[in-house]
Scaffold this motif. Structure first.
Motif, short mmCIF file in Angstrom:
data_model
loop_
_atom_site.label_atom_id
_atom_site.label_comp_id
_atom_site.label_asym_id
_atom_site.label_seq_id
_atom_site.Cartn_x
_atom_site.Cartn_y
_atom_site.Cartn_z
N ARG A 19 0.80 -1.24 -0.23
CA ARG A 19 0.45 0.13 -0.31
C ARG A 19 0.82 1.52 0.33
O ARG A 19 0.26 2.05 -0.94
CB ARG A 19 -0.83 -0.12 1.62
N LYS A 72 2.60 1.66 -3.86
CA LYS A 72 1.33 2.41 -4.43
C LYS A 72 1.08 3.64 -3.93
O LYS A 72 0.83 4.74 -5.27
CB LYS A 72 -0.18 1.51 -4.06
N ASP A 73 1.34 4.47 -3.00
CA ASP A 73 0.46 6.00 -2.85
C ASP A 73 1.86 6.40 -3.09
O ASP A 73 2.10 8.25 -3.29
CB ASP A 73 0.79 5.73 -1.26
N LYS A 86 4.33 14.58 -0.07
CA LYS A 86 3.93 13.23 -0.07
C LYS A 86 4.74 11.79 0.36
O LYS A 86 3.39 11.41 1.40
CB LYS A 86 4.49 12.72 -1.68
N THR A 97 2.82 12.44 3.86
CA THR A 97 1.19 12.13 4.06
C THR A 97 1.08 11.01 4.25
O THR A 97 0.78 10.42 5.16
CB THR A 97 0.60 12.54 2.75
N VAL A 98 2.40 9.70 3.75
CA VAL A 98 2.11 8.21 3.82
C VAL A 98 2.77 8.47 5.08
O VAL A 98 1.98 7.21 6.00
CB VAL A 98 3.50 7.73 2.84
N LYS A 119 -0.64 8.97 7.16
CA LYS A 119 -1.82 7.56 7.04
C LYS A 119 -1.22 6.23 7.47
O LYS A 119 -2.56 6.01 8.03
CB LYS A 119 -1.91 8.03 5.51
#
Length: 231
Positions: free
Chosen positions: A10, A13-14, A98, A101-102, A105
C-alpha cells in the motif's frame, strides 16, 4: 499476502508517482540502522549506513536528504521505532510532502511494522532486486564519536537553489546567521567550519544551533547532505 507485506504494498502504491522503478525504490530501517526491508540497490543501501548516527535525532516526520546519482535519497522518521527511505528523481520539496502524507496516514501501522517483518518473507517478495542485506548489530557511537561525525557533514543547496537566489526564492524570514550560512553552502564547508565561520563573523551560535538549523532547512527541501560524506 502477509500483513506486513500488504502494508508495504500500500505504501508503494501511495508513493508510486515519485518512485521511478528504474532508478528508485524504498526501504524501511530500524532505529539502529538495521535494514528491515529494502528494494534499494546495494550501493544505495550502503549510503544509508553512513548516516546511521543521525537517525536517533530525527523526530517523526523530520528527515535527512542525501544527494545521490540520479536523484536524491530521503530518509524520514516514520514512527518511534523505524524510518522510511525513498530514492527518487522528483522535486525534493514535493517528494517530502508526499512521504510526510504517507507517514501520517500509516503512523499506527508503522509502529507495529518492525515487530512483524520476517526477512525470509521479504526475500520471497523482492523481485529483480539485489539480495536483501540484513545487517548485524553494530556498536553504537560514543558521544565524542557522534559529535565528530556531525561536525564532518557537508550540506549543499538543492538545485535549482543557489547562494544567489535562495533568499529570494524561499519566502521565509531568515535570521542573519541563517542567511550567512545559506550564502556559503557552495563552499563545501563542513558543519564544524560553518560553525567556526559564523562565530568568527561575530555571531554567537552553538554547534547545536547550526545542526538544528541545517536539519530544519533539510526538512523544508532547501538543503541536503552531500553524497561524498563518510563516517
Amino acid at each position: 499476502m502477509p500483513e506486513n507485506l500488504e502494508l508495504i504494498d500500500r505504501v508503494k502504491k501511495d508513493l508510486d508517482n515519485i518512485i521511478d522503478p528504474r532508478n528508485g525504490g524504498l526501504a524501511f530501517l530500524a532505529n539502529n540502522g538495521k535494514t528491515l526491508y529494502s528494494e534499494l540497490p546495494q550501493d544505495v543501501e550502503q549510503k544509508l549506513l553512513l548516516f546511521k548516527p543521525s537517525y536517533p535525532s530525527l523526530n517523526i516526520g523530520s528527515n535527512i536528504t542525501i544527494a545521490i546519482q540520479n536523484g536524491s535519497l530521503i530518509v524520514m522518521r516514520a514512527s518511534q521505532t523505524m524510518l522510511i527511505a525513498v530514492q527518487n528523481q522528483q522535486n525534493v520539496g514535493s517528494s517530502l510532502g508526499k512521504i510526510s502524507t504517507v507517514v501520517k496516514k500509516y503512523s499506527q501501522e508503522f509502529n507495529n511494522l518492525q515487530n512483524i517483518i520476517k526477512p525470509s518473507e521479504l526475500r520471497v517478495e523482492v523481485v529483480k532486486k539485489e539480495a536483501l542485506v540484513v545487517e548485524g548489530e553494530e556498536t553504537e557511537l560514543t558521544e565524542p564519536e557522534l559529535e565528530k561525525y556531525q561536525k564532518s557533514l557537508v550540506y549543499e543547496l538543492i538545485p535549482p537553489l543557489t547562494p544567489e537566489n535562495v533568499i529570494s526564492e524561499c519566502s521565509i524570514v531568515w535570521s542573519k546567521a541563517t542567511r550567512l550560512m545559506l550564502r556559503n553552502l557552495d563552499q563545501d564547508l563542513t558543519v564544524d567550519e560553518i560553525w567556526e565561520g559564523l562565530n568568527n563573523a561575530g555571531l554567537d551560535v552553538s554547534l547545536e544551533w547550526v545542526l538544528e538549523a541545517l536539519q530544519s532547512l533539510a526538512a523544508r527541501g532547501i538543503v541536503r547532505i552531500k553524497e561524498k560524506n563518510k563516517v
